[in-house]
Design an enzyme around this catalytic site. Structure first.
Site, PDB file in Angstrom:
ATOM      1  CE  LYS A  79       1.865   2.357   5.013  1.00 41.25           C
ATOM      2  NZ  LYS A  79       1.355   1.410   3.391  1.00 41.25           N
ATOM      3  CE  LYS A 133      -4.738  -2.071   1.264  1.00 38.29           C
ATOM      4  NZ  LYS A 133      -5.168  -2.569   2.059  1.00 38.29           N
ATOM      5  CB  THR A 184      -0.688   0.223   1.249  1.00 41.99           C
ATOM      6  OG1 THR A 184      -1.985  -1.131   1.254  1.00 41.99           O
ATOM      7  CG2 THR A 184      -1.217   1.148   0.907  1.00 41.99           C
TER       8      THR A 184
END
Length: 293
Positions: A241, A172, A96
């Site tokens: 994150k 995503k 990701t």
């Protein structure tokens, strides 16, 4: 034996994915900063590489499943990176990362005659262990065709988002945002009910069997109703994150995302309070705390 491929990154998700690739008949050359994590794979026939460059073979395929943009760039572009050794091969990135990072890496591979396919996944490590991930894919058309058997070996379905190498990463990030929004919504709803004397579990049972009868509300809802966030599928620091990437991507295209900002702050507070050893859905505790529970 199918094609032998390189694999970098053996955390919870990476180890599960690599194990399923071996089960599917692929040969593996593996690298992980902590070599000990490769032991289960070596016992099943994988070969241990000394670094990212040793994982790559000219014209071959290397899969990366590492924690963030910096890690992907390090194993790709670093002094012992895979970029120059892969040549006209394919980099299949399952991490990701930011869409802009994916596009930049795709350009660098293209300059060397190679290809890049973005292929982030949805699902917790236990889902990965059952080869039931959902995989999203985008990038070079011919490369997408070649890596499809790898994607299918670890998933229940592969979704194609076209030639833009950043598109799969946008999906995503959008998906992780929607999961966080569902967690926030349930945390607020269950807390509201609890403050009015209705048990959290009863609230969850009703909504997960009626208006919100889907696996996200059933699965994450059970954690939030019980206020028990073990085992950890993904740590708050890791998803924080992702939310930074969501907000950066939103800023690039002038997309206001106030709820994403809120969830990022929830995750920040969770980590600041030393609660980074539980599932990221544990940020729901911040709602309960604010309500005096």
């Amino acid at each position: 034996m199918k094609e032998t491929i390189g694999f970098i990154g053996l955390g919870g998700m990476g180890l599960a994915i690599a194990t399923n690739l071996l089960k599917a008949g692929f040969g593996l050359r593996v690298f992980n900063r902590t070599a000990e994590k490769a032991r289960p794979l070596l016992e099943q026939g994988a070969r241990l590489a000394r670094g990212p460059a040793d994982v790559a073979e000219p014209g071959g395929i290397v899969v990366t499943m590492v924690s963030d943009d910096r890690a992907v760039e390090e194993v790709t572009l670093g002094a012992s990176g895979l970029l120059d050794h892969l040549g006209d091969g394919i980099h299949l990135s399952m991490s990701t990362i930011a869409p802009s990072t994916a596009r930049r890496l795709a350009g660098l591979h293209r300059e060397r005659g190679g290809s890049y396919v973005a292929s982030p996944v949805f699902g917790k490590p236990e889902v990965a262990g059952r080869a039931k991930l959902w995989v999203v894919s985008s990038g070079d058309p011919a490369a997408r065709v070649r890596v499809r058997p790898i994607q299918e070996a670890v998933s229940q379905r592969v979704f194609d988002f076209g030639d833009d190498p950043g598109a799969a990463n946008v999906i995503k990030l959008a998906g992780n945002f929607m999961l966080g929004a569902a967690i926030e919504a349930m945390a607020e709803a269950f807390t509201l009910a609890q403050k009015h004397g209705v048990p959290r579990r009863q609230t969850h049972e009703f909504f997960s069997q009626t208006l919100f009868d889907c696996f996200v509300y059933r699965g994450y809802g059970e954690l939030i109703a019980a206020e028990h966030y073990q085992p950890a599928g993904a740590l708050p620091s890791l998803i924080r994150k992702d939310y930074r990437l969501i907000l950066e991507a939103a800023s690039e295209e002038l997309v206001p995302m106030p709820l994403a900002n809120l969830i990022h702050e929830r995750l920040t507070a969770t980590i600041a309070k030393g609660r980074d050893d539980a599932d990221w859905a544990g940020f729901a505790r911040e709602v309960s705390d604010s309500a005096g529970l």
